[in-house]
Design a protein around this motif. Structure first.
Motif, PDB file in Angstrom:
ATOM      1  N   ALA A  52      -6.293   9.747  -4.312  1.00  0.00           N
ATOM      2  CA  ALA A  52      -7.431  10.617  -4.624  1.00  0.00           C
ATOM      3  C   ALA A  52      -8.011  11.230  -3.356  1.00  0.00           C
ATOM      4  N   CYS A  53      -8.119  10.420  -2.288  1.00  0.00           N
ATOM      5  CA  CYS A  53      -8.657  10.926  -1.009  1.00  0.00           C
ATOM      6  C   CYS A  53      -7.750  11.989  -0.417  1.00  0.00           C
ATOM      7  N   VAL A  54      -6.426  11.747  -0.458  1.00  0.00           N
ATOM      8  CA  VAL A  54      -5.471  12.724   0.071  1.00  0.00           C
ATOM      9  C   VAL A  54      -5.550  14.027  -0.712  1.00  0.00           C
ATOM     10  N   SER A  75       0.828  -1.215   0.000  1.00  0.00           N
ATOM     11  CA  SER A  75       0.000   0.000   0.000  1.00  0.00           C
ATOM     12  C   SER A  75       0.857   1.258   0.000  1.00  0.00           C
ATOM     13  N   ALA A  76       1.964   1.259   0.762  1.00  0.00           N
ATOM     14  CA  ALA A  76       2.838   2.433   0.803  1.00  0.00           C
ATOM     15  C   ALA A  76       3.520   2.653  -0.538  1.00  0.00           C
ATOM     16  N   PHE A  77       4.004   1.570  -1.156  1.00  0.00           N
ATOM     17  CA  PHE A  77       4.665   1.721  -2.448  1.00  0.00           C
ATOM     18  C   PHE A  77       3.677   2.161  -3.520  1.00  0.00           C
ATOM     19  N   HIS A 127      -2.653 -10.338  -8.865  1.00  0.00           N
ATOM     20  CA  HIS A 127      -3.866  -9.744  -8.293  1.00  0.00           C
ATOM     21  C   HIS A 127      -3.527  -8.843  -7.112  1.00  0.00           C
ATOM     22  N   LEU A 128      -2.548  -9.250  -6.295  1.00  0.00           N
ATOM     23  CA  LEU A 128      -2.135  -8.436  -5.157  1.00  0.00           C
ATOM     24  C   LEU A 128      -1.584  -7.094  -5.631  1.00  0.00           C
ATOM     25  N   ILE A 129      -0.787  -7.114  -6.709  1.00  0.00           N
ATOM     26  CA  ILE A 129      -0.263  -5.873  -7.282  1.00  0.00           C
ATOM     27  C   ILE A 129      -1.411  -4.989  -7.778  1.00  0.00           C
ATOM     28  N   LEU A 177      -2.368  -1.290  -6.345  1.00  0.00           N
ATOM     29  CA  LEU A 177      -2.393  -0.079  -7.172  1.00  0.00           C
ATOM     30  C   LEU A 177      -3.756   0.599  -7.101  1.00  0.00           C
ATOM     31  N   LEU A 178      -4.822  -0.209  -7.081  1.00  0.00           N
ATOM     32  CA  LEU A 178      -6.167   0.362  -6.951  1.00  0.00           C
ATOM     33  C   LEU A 178      -6.304   1.079  -5.610  1.00  0.00           C
ATOM     34  N   GLY A 179      -5.815   0.427  -4.548  1.00  0.00           N
ATOM     35  CA  GLY A 179      -5.864   1.060  -3.221  1.00  0.00           C
ATOM     36  C   GLY A 179      -5.029   2.319  -3.168  1.00  0.00           C
ATOM     37  N   GLY A 180      -3.836   2.291  -3.805  1.00  0.00           N
ATOM     38  CA  GLY A 180      -2.988   3.474  -3.833  1.00  0.00           C
ATOM     39  C   GLY A 180      -3.641   4.623  -4.589  1.00  0.00           C
TER      40      GLY A 180
END
Length: 355
Positions: free
Chosen positions: A268-270, A49-51, A254-256, A260-263
């Motif tokens: 966008a939220c930030v 998530s951080a990356f 899928h994890l990647i 990326l979707l979460g990032g």
């Protein structure tokens, strides 16, 4: 005088957008709780998530904040960035995810409401926040901080009580001692969450001082996310002697993709929060924080079968009351500062951190 149509649309966009952002944060807490219940390592979540946040925010930094970057990074600024990365990414998220795992998403989203009060105390200790005990606003901030702490402790204890036993459990529970009336696992989880909020609050105070030399908040978020991903990976190697890059229930690809979707969503939220703060100020944005808690409570009850006791709700109410006391006092204080003779820079260390 009637409000212009454009201003009405802008107000509607800001209020609606802030509610959506809090819904996303609440849903994210619920999703993280579910993923960890299935066995996903918390370190893996933090690293990916951080990356991903770094990858998503980097183009925005280059496009909008490149002119604000310092020409030379001093040793002091580099140390500050390292501390912010380790505290805000590695420590905070490790404690927060562990707290979610041991308690519930509802409690996890309620605890960060302690942050304004803790930031006030930390800034006061380090003389970054001006406090006059004879001033009404300072007194209200102190009372609000105490209410936040009392509310958090009350909610933690009430949430940790063992549910009403069934008839089959009565005989077993009669053998328990008085010390066993609380769920120790949930109490430990609440301690993790309080530690996470303390780290977050200290981190925000450090960010406020670092922004003096590096007045580019989105760029700082991107850089610290990258450093945080690296330090978390190193910590995982030291602690577990291996670096997990996958999950048995999900392929690496899928994890990647999900990361990326979460990032992207987080970026966008930030960005939206930053725009809302610029348009309407931090007080209004902060007041929407408890919305995530309410949504998490509803989602936890519906999807995970969690039960919320009356005592837990009372603790949340105390926390929210204390939070609004602090924010109201800071808002009034900010108005008095603007009406004064001196104008202060946005990133001036003498400017109150909560203004």
């Amino acid at each position: 005088m009637e409000t212009p149509k454009r201003e009405v649309i802008e107000d509607f966009t800001i209020i609606g957008g802030l509610i959506v952002v809090q819904m996303i944060y609440a849903g994210n807490s619920l999703l993280l709780s579910y993923l960890m219940s299935l066995g996903l390592n918390s370190f893996t979540l933090i690293i990916f998530s951080a990356f991903s946040t770094f990858l998503v925010l980097s183009p925005l930094c280059i496009r909008f904040e490149r002119t604000k970057w310092p020409k030379k990074f001093s040793l002091k600024l580099l140390i500050q960035l390292l501390l912010i990365s380790f505290g805000g990414i590695t420590l905070f998220q490790s404690f927060f995810l562990q707290g979610i795992k041991l308690t519930s998403p509802a409690v996890a989203t309620a605890m960060p409401n302690l942050a304004p009060g803790l930031i006030f105390v930390i800034a006061w200790v380090f003389r970054l926040e001006k406090v006059k005990l004879s001033c009404m606003y300072s007194q209200i901030k102190i009372v609000g901080t105490l209410l936040c702490v009392i509310g958090a402790i009350t909610m933690s204890l009430m949430h940790s009580t063992i549910d009403t036993p069934t008839e089959k459990e009565v005989q077993l529970l009669t053998l328990l001692t008085d010390d066993s009336k609380f769920d120790k696992q949930k109490i430990i989880g609440c301690v993790y969450l309080m530690a996470a909020v303390f780290v977050l609050s200290s981190n925000i105070v450090l960010q406020a001082t670092a922004l003096v030399d590096f007045p580019a908040p989105v760029s700082m978020c991107a850089i610290t996310s990258l450093i945080g991903a690296i330090t978390t990976a190193v910590l995982q190697l030291i602690q577990e002697h291996k670096l997990e890059t996958g999950w048995p229930a999900m392929s690496f690809g899928h994890l990647i993709g999900y990361s990326l979707l979460g990032g992207t969503i987080n970026g966008a939220c930030v960005s939206f929060n930053g725009w809302a703060i610029k348009k309407r100020g931090p007080v209004l944005v902060s007041m929407f924080g408890p919305v995530a808690t309410v949504i998490s409570v509803i989602l936890s009850v519906i999807t995970m079968g969690d039960s919320i006791t009356l005592g837990s709700l009372a603790g949340m109410l105390l926390m929210f009351t204390g939070l609004y006391f602090v924010l109201w006092a800071k808002g009034r204080e900010s108005l008095s500062i603007k009406d004064g003779d001196t104008l202060k820079s946005e990133y001036d260390t003498e400017t109150p951190l909560l203004s």
